[in-house]
Design a protein around this motif. Structure first.
Motif, PDB file in Angstrom:
ATOM      1  N   ALA A 135       4.295  49.265  17.316  1.00 49.35           N
ATOM      2  CA  ALA A 135       5.226  50.263  16.794  1.00 49.35           C
ATOM      3  C   ALA A 135       6.636  50.044  17.353  1.00 49.35           C
ATOM      4  N   SER A 136       6.711  49.716  18.640  1.00 45.03           N
ATOM      5  CA  SER A 136       8.019  49.483  19.260  1.00 45.03           C
ATOM      6  C   SER A 136       8.675  48.234  18.675  1.00 45.03           C
ATOM      7  N   GLY A 137       7.857  47.201  18.449  1.00 46.61           N
ATOM      8  CA  GLY A 137       8.391  45.983  17.837  1.00 46.61           C
ATOM      9  C   GLY A 137       8.905  46.229  16.434  1.00 46.61           C
ATOM     10  N   GLU A 138       8.154  47.022  15.667  1.00 49.52           N
ATOM     11  CA  GLU A 138       8.591  47.341  14.301  1.00 49.52           C
ATOM     12  C   GLU A 138       9.888  48.143  14.319  1.00 49.52           C
ATOM     13  N   LEU A 139      10.013  49.065  15.269  1.00 50.36           N
ATOM     14  CA  LEU A 139      11.242  49.856  15.378  1.00 50.36           C
ATOM     15  C   LEU A 139      12.424  48.961  15.739  1.00 50.36           C
ATOM     16  N   LEU A 140      12.220  48.058  16.694  1.00 49.54           N
ATOM     17  CA  LEU A 140      13.284  47.137  17.071  1.00 49.54           C
ATOM     18  C   LEU A 140      13.667  46.247  15.896  1.00 49.54           C
ATOM     19  N   LEU A 141      12.682  45.817  15.130  1.00 51.36           N
ATOM     20  CA  LEU A 141      12.968  44.985  13.972  1.00 51.36           C
ATOM     21  C   LEU A 141      13.774  45.758  12.933  1.00 51.36           C
ATOM     22  N   SER A 142      13.459  47.046  12.752  1.00 52.34           N
ATOM     23  CA  SER A 142      14.213  47.842  11.781  1.00 52.34           C
ATOM     24  C   SER A 142      15.672  47.980  12.205  1.00 52.34           C
ATOM     25  N   ILE A 143      15.924  48.086  13.515  1.00 48.97           N
ATOM     26  CA  ILE A 143      17.301  48.157  14.007  1.00 48.97           C
ATOM     27  C   ILE A 143      18.028  46.843  13.737  1.00 48.97           C
ATOM     28  N   ILE A 144      17.343  45.728  14.005  1.00 52.23           N
ATOM     29  CA  ILE A 144      17.935  44.412  13.727  1.00 52.23           C
ATOM     30  C   ILE A 144      18.262  44.290  12.241  1.00 52.23           C
ATOM     31  N   ASN A 145      17.339  44.739  11.391  1.00 52.82           N
ATOM     32  CA  ASN A 145      17.572  44.668   9.951  1.00 52.82           C
ATOM     33  C   ASN A 145      18.757  45.526   9.528  1.00 52.82           C
TER      34      ASN A 145
END
Length: 471
Positions: A135-145
């Motif tokens: 979940a944390s990785g997905e959140l970080l990825l959404s910020i990068i996106n």
């Protein structure tokens, strides 16, 4: 005749004529004198005026020269300023693209590894920890996106697609994503579509879903009681077939102060500093949503009352898809493998990052495939010449020879059968995808990629092989 009488007699005619001549000459001399004086004064005035005109012309010439120099100098300054601004924008875009690549590369390792971990036998506590990492990785990825999207919009590099899509299906996907979250918070989540909305519209479905999801998730996040109402409506089309479409999200949440209604659409800004502390977020979502609305020739506005809730309204014009397009879904990018299709594939993973090589091979192993590896484009060429591969997973940025050059040279090789080549890259700009296709690649996956995406590539290759060899 006496002398007295003689004195009273008129002078002789000759004398009178002489006197008249003298007077005339004197009068003419006086007139000539006046005319000479007038001419002298006129010449003096003309000389003065000529001198003044000459001096004025000289001054104007100097002024014109000075103005021309000033204009040229100002033009050079403006050109220099524009050049510096463009260089700054290009540097910013290149920096963000580079940072995106550098962030996505390790994120691929994180998300790929946690996928593998979650699919392995774990104790309940370990499963919970792994899910937290995911979940944390997905959140970080959404910020990068989000950061990448904003940089693409600023640079004018975000281009919207125009293709038929089903708006009800789009909204249904938002409903399925947000309803469980709303239920966990104890609030209602109601989604309705006006019957006037056509079954299919023409536009960019992915970007529209991005806006819908952002607005809906914000509403749920900032609402602790009551509910969230999501609506999609449309008006009658005009003479050219354009119809007004309106997407609204209304919540009973914390609301936004009137003086903050516009700042929420500014990048890296939220309605209040405490909002970020309590609810999290970068403040990029709404800025991106409004800019996407602008690219759709529409608008995104908000009405809100603190403590009572907010209404976000996106309006744009769209056209209903023509009947022929409405009857069929777009062709899928990959064909699923037929039941029982377990034919072996020879796969080559071309990747300079050791962790990402390991992740790719492990994910392929989950799909029942063994893979060989190459550390760069040159090694990949050597292996392709010596062996027959069905699928090459090609990174773009590598030392010695990058993936684009390697693919171009590979396509020039006199092979009995060329492999399918798919990019697996952290370069996520549209021009990167186009560059991969132009180099001869068959597809493009942006890191971090998911197991199901890789499974789609494998299915595509197996379908291709079935067409070449039905047996």
């Amino acid at each position: 005749m006496s002398d007295a009488d003689a004195g009273r007699m008129p002078p002789p005619a000759e004398d009178r004529a002489a006197g008249d001549t003298t007077a005339t000459i004197a009068r003419l001399e006086r007139r000539a004198l006046r005319e000479r004086e007038a001419r002298r004064q006129a010449e003096a005035l003309l000389e003065t005026r000529s001198l003044e005109l000459y001096e004025a012309n000289q001054a104007l010439t100097r002024l014109a020269g000075s103005l021309e120099e000033q204009v040229e100098a100002r033009t050079r300054e403006m050109e220099s300023a524009v050049l510096r601004a463009n260089e700054a924008l290009s540097a910013k875009t290149n920096f963000l693209a580079t940072m995106s690549h550098e962030l996505r590369t390790p994120m691929n390792g994180v998300i790929g590894a946690v996928q593998l971990l979650l699919d392995s036998p774990l104790a309940p506590e370990q499963q919970a920890h792994a899910e937290t990492i995911r979940a944390s990785g997905e959140l970080l990825l959404s910020i990068i996106n989000d950061i990448l999207d904003l940089s693409k919009i600023d640079a004018g590099r975000l281009v919207l697609e125009s293709r038929p899509f089903d708006p009800r299906r789009s909204l249904a996907s938002i409903d399925s994503l947000m309803r469980p979250t709303a239920g966990a918070r104890g609030i209602d989540f109601d989604v309705r579509v006006d019957p006037a909305v056509p079954t299919r519209l023409v536009g960019d479905d992915m970007r529209l879903r991005q806006v819908m999801l952002n607005l809906a998730s914000n509403a749920v996040k900032f609402t602790s009681q009551g509910g969230v109402a999501v609506r999609l409506a449309a008006g009658p089309p005009d003479a050219e077939g354009w119809l007004p479409v309106e997407f609204t999200v209304e919540d009973t949440g914390i609301g936004i102060p009137s003086h903050r209604l516009e700042t929420v659409f500014e990048p890296f800004t939220q309605a209040d500093a405490s909002t970020a502390r309590e609810y999290g977020g970068t403040g990029l979502g709404l800025a991106i949503c409004r800019r996407i609305a602008g690219l759709m020739h529409g608008s995104l506005e908000v009405e809100s009352i603190p403590g009572q809730g907010s209404v976000f309204r996106m309006c744009w014009r769209a056209q209903a898809a023509v009947a022929q397009a409405a009857d069929a879904e777009p062709a899928p990018a990959s064909m699923p493998a037929s039941p029982g299709d377990t034919r072996s594939l020879r796969v080559l993973v071309v990747e300079d990052n050791e962790i990402n090589r390991t992740i790719a091979c492990a994910l392929l192993a989950r799909l029942g495939l063994d893979a060989e590896v190459a550390e760069d484009g040159e090694v990949a060429l050597e292996k392709v010449v010596c062996g027959r591969y069905d699928l090459v997973l090609m990174d773009m940025r590598m030392p010695r020879m990058d993936g684009l050059e390697s693919t171009r040279r590979m396509r020039a090789l006199p092979l009995g059968r060329q492999p399918r080549v798919f990019a697996l890259t952290a370069n996520a700009f549209e021009e990167d995808r186009q560059a991969c296709l132009a180099a001869g690649m068959d597809g493009f996956l942006s890191k971090p990629y998911r197991l199901e995406q890789l499974a789609g590539v494998v299915a595509d290759v197996r379908a291709w092989l079935r067409m070449l060899d039905p047996a």
